[in-house]
Design an enzyme around this catalytic site. Structure first.
Site, PDB file in Angstrom:
ATOM      1  N   ASP A 246       0.887  -1.141   0.049  1.00  0.00           N
ATOM      2  CA  ASP A 246      -0.030   0.022   0.049  1.00  0.00           C
ATOM      3  C   ASP A 246       0.982   1.281  -0.028  1.00  0.00           C
ATOM      4  O   ASP A 246       2.033   1.353   0.629  1.00  0.00           O
ATOM      5  CB  ASP A 246      -0.827   0.013   1.384  1.00  0.00           C
TER       6      ASP A 246
ATOM      7  N   ASP B 155      -7.933  -7.152   0.001  1.00  0.00           N
ATOM      8  CA  ASP B 155      -7.306  -7.315   1.147  1.00  0.00           C
ATOM      9  C   ASP B 155      -8.081  -6.776   2.415  1.00  0.00           C
ATOM     10  O   ASP B 155      -8.920  -5.970   2.218  1.00  0.00           O
ATOM     11  CB  ASP B 155      -5.879  -6.544   1.043  1.00  0.00           C
TER      12      ASP B 155
ATOM     13  N   CYS C 273     -14.371 -27.674   8.342  1.00  0.00           N
ATOM     14  CA  CYS C 273     -12.833 -27.119   8.036  1.00  0.00           C
ATOM     15  C   CYS C 273     -11.883 -27.954   8.145  1.00  0.00           C
ATOM     16  O   CYS C 273     -11.674 -28.767   8.999  1.00  0.00           O
ATOM     17  CB  CYS C 273     -12.857 -25.596   8.752  1.00  0.00           C
TER      18      CYS C 273
ATOM     19  N   CYS D 297      -8.598 -27.108   8.306  1.00  0.00           N
ATOM     20  CA  CYS D 297      -7.406 -26.261   8.853  1.00  0.00           C
ATOM     21  C   CYS D 297      -6.510 -26.806   9.697  1.00  0.00           C
ATOM     22  O   CYS D 297      -7.192 -27.882  10.418  1.00  0.00           O
ATOM     23  CB  CYS D 297      -7.858 -24.766   8.664  1.00  0.00           C
TER      24      CYS D 297
ATOM     25  N   CYS E 158      -8.471 -26.669  13.101  1.00  0.00           N
ATOM     26  CA  CYS E 158      -9.786 -27.613  13.338  1.00  0.00           C
ATOM     27  C   CYS E 158      -9.334 -28.880  13.080  1.00  0.00           C
ATOM     28  O   CYS E 158     -10.129 -29.754  13.744  1.00  0.00           O
ATOM     29  CB  CYS E 158     -10.653 -27.140  12.128  1.00  0.00           C
TER      30      CYS E 158
ATOM     31  N   HIS F  22      -7.177 -20.008  11.421  1.00  0.00           N
ATOM     32  CA  HIS F  22      -8.495 -20.497  10.953  1.00  0.00           C
ATOM     33  C   HIS F  22      -9.186 -19.509  10.219  1.00  0.00           C
ATOM     34  O   HIS F  22      -9.493 -19.752   8.962  1.00  0.00           O
ATOM     35  CB  HIS F  22      -9.467 -20.971  12.007  1.00  0.00           C
TER      36      HIS F  22
END
Length: 378
Positions: free
Chosen positions: A94, A268, A306, A308, A311, A337
């Site tokens: 940015d 973003d 999920c 991930c 999880c 997560h």
């Protein structure tokens, strides 16, 4: 060959959303894509290796914060931002404009640039379009942003018009002072507030300068969601179809899907990492506040749908205990997560575009998440 190029793969017949690839010096970004935010050369509590585990294609860092510390010259001596933070995939920086205008209570805007005070120690500082380019050239990001003014919401018409016209002049100065166009792509930022004619004026100014990509700024600044979507519907068709389109500062699940439907390629936001630090998690069935007492003896995962790391390995009861005890590991688990959730959501969006069913995907997702299209979000 431009440093950053866009490849259109498919347009969804049902929604008009587009599937594509953004090619950069450090790799390809599959779009539509969500970019985790690593403001100070780190995504809070996450290692670069963990971001790769969840297959983040690109991350964002911030010019303003890295200018203040450790300084762009130090990062340049380290070999650039990629080497400094051990990240070999694409990085977007940015310009720092949003932070200059939002974090500094004392600032003076003039044609040359902006004088402001550091939020760290009160030092008087100055950033111009040329300085923003100098800093980002030193950081070595794949995608740089032109220095702009993000008008607040609400704002009077005359103020927004003057602001966007200054932003257009600054964008031209950024192009002229960009020292590394061969290996860093520079995106312009369309402003204009909530005024359709001003968005058209800004888009016309900037597209005439032929940047390699275009961002839409000045949204997600407090306006209602339906107004944001109206501005997108006005602005996106004005941008070149052969270049990336980036909606800045947007990361709620509903806005990612709705933005994709309206032709956005890149997003973003700090939302997933910020709310994770408060124990709030995004799940396939809606928002979950892990601090709540009902999770005290829940030994199931945050989200049974999920896959991930969090999880797969840890229960709600354990994560609640960590968050209540202010243990850093708890924040790491909720952050992992949430980021995985949004990256997985965007994979689903891309697949739905391939299958020409993004509107159906939206309706199914919103129904499970407890949302309504075009207005009520996260």
């Amino acid at each position: 060959m431009a440093a950053v190029t866009y490849e259109l793969l498919k347009v969804c017949k049902q929604s008009g959303a587009r599937l594509g690839r953004v090619h950069t010096p450090h790799g390809v970004i599959e779009t539509p894509a969500f970019m985790p935010v690593g403001t100070q050369a780190t995504v809070k509590t996450m290692s670069p290796e963990e971001l790769k585990q969840m297959d983040a294609h690109i991350i964002l860092s911030n010019t303003y914060h890295l200018f203040l510390r450790p300084g762009h010259d130090l990062v340049k001596r380290a070999g650039g931002l990629h080497k400094f933070m051990n990240w070999d995939r694409p990085i977007l920086t940015d310009s720092g404009g949003f932070q200059v205008f939002s974090l500094s209570d004392i600032r003076k805007i003039r044609e040359e640039g902006v004088e402001f005070r550091s939020h760290l120690n009160g030092d008087k500082l100055f950033i111009s379009p040329e300085k923003a380019m100098e800093i980002q050239n030193a950081l070595g990001s794949d995608i740089m942003m032109a220095f702009d003014e993000c008008a607040p919401y609400p704002a009077e018409y005359d103020y927004v018009k003057q602001s966007l016209e200054r932003t257009s002049r600054w964008a031209e100065r950024c192009l002229q002072s960009h020292a590394r166009p061969h290996d860093q792509g520079l995106f312009a930022i369309v402003q204009g507030g909530m005024y359709a004619d001003l968005r058209k004026q800004s888009a016309a100014d900037l597209t005439s300068l032929d940047f390699p990509g275009y961002a839409i700024g000045g949204l997600s600044v407090g306006e209602p969601k339906h107004l944001m979507y109206e501005v997108l519907e006005t602005t996106v068709p004005l941008l070149p179809g052969g270049k990336p389109r980036y909606l800045m500062g947007v990361g709620s699940p509903d806005a990612l899907v709705e933005g994709s439907i309206r032709g956005i390629d890149m997003f973003d936001c700090v939302l997933p990492t910020r709310i994770a630090r408060n124990g709030t998690c995004m799940t396939s069935e809606g928002r979950l506040v892990i601090r709540n007492a009902k999770h005290m003896e829940d030994f199931g995962p945050l989200d049974p749908n999920c896959s991930c790391y969090t999880c797969t390995n840890y229960s709600r009861a354990y994560i609640r205990h960590l968050i209540k005890a202010d243990e850093t590991f708890g924040i790491r688990l909720t952050t992992y997560h949430n980021l995985h959730f949004l990256l997985e959501l965007m994979r689903g969006v891309r697949q739905a575009i391939r299958e020409d069913r993004l509107l159906d995907f939206r309706d199914e997702f919103f129904d499970k998440y407890g949302m309504e299209a075009n207005g009520k979000g996260f």
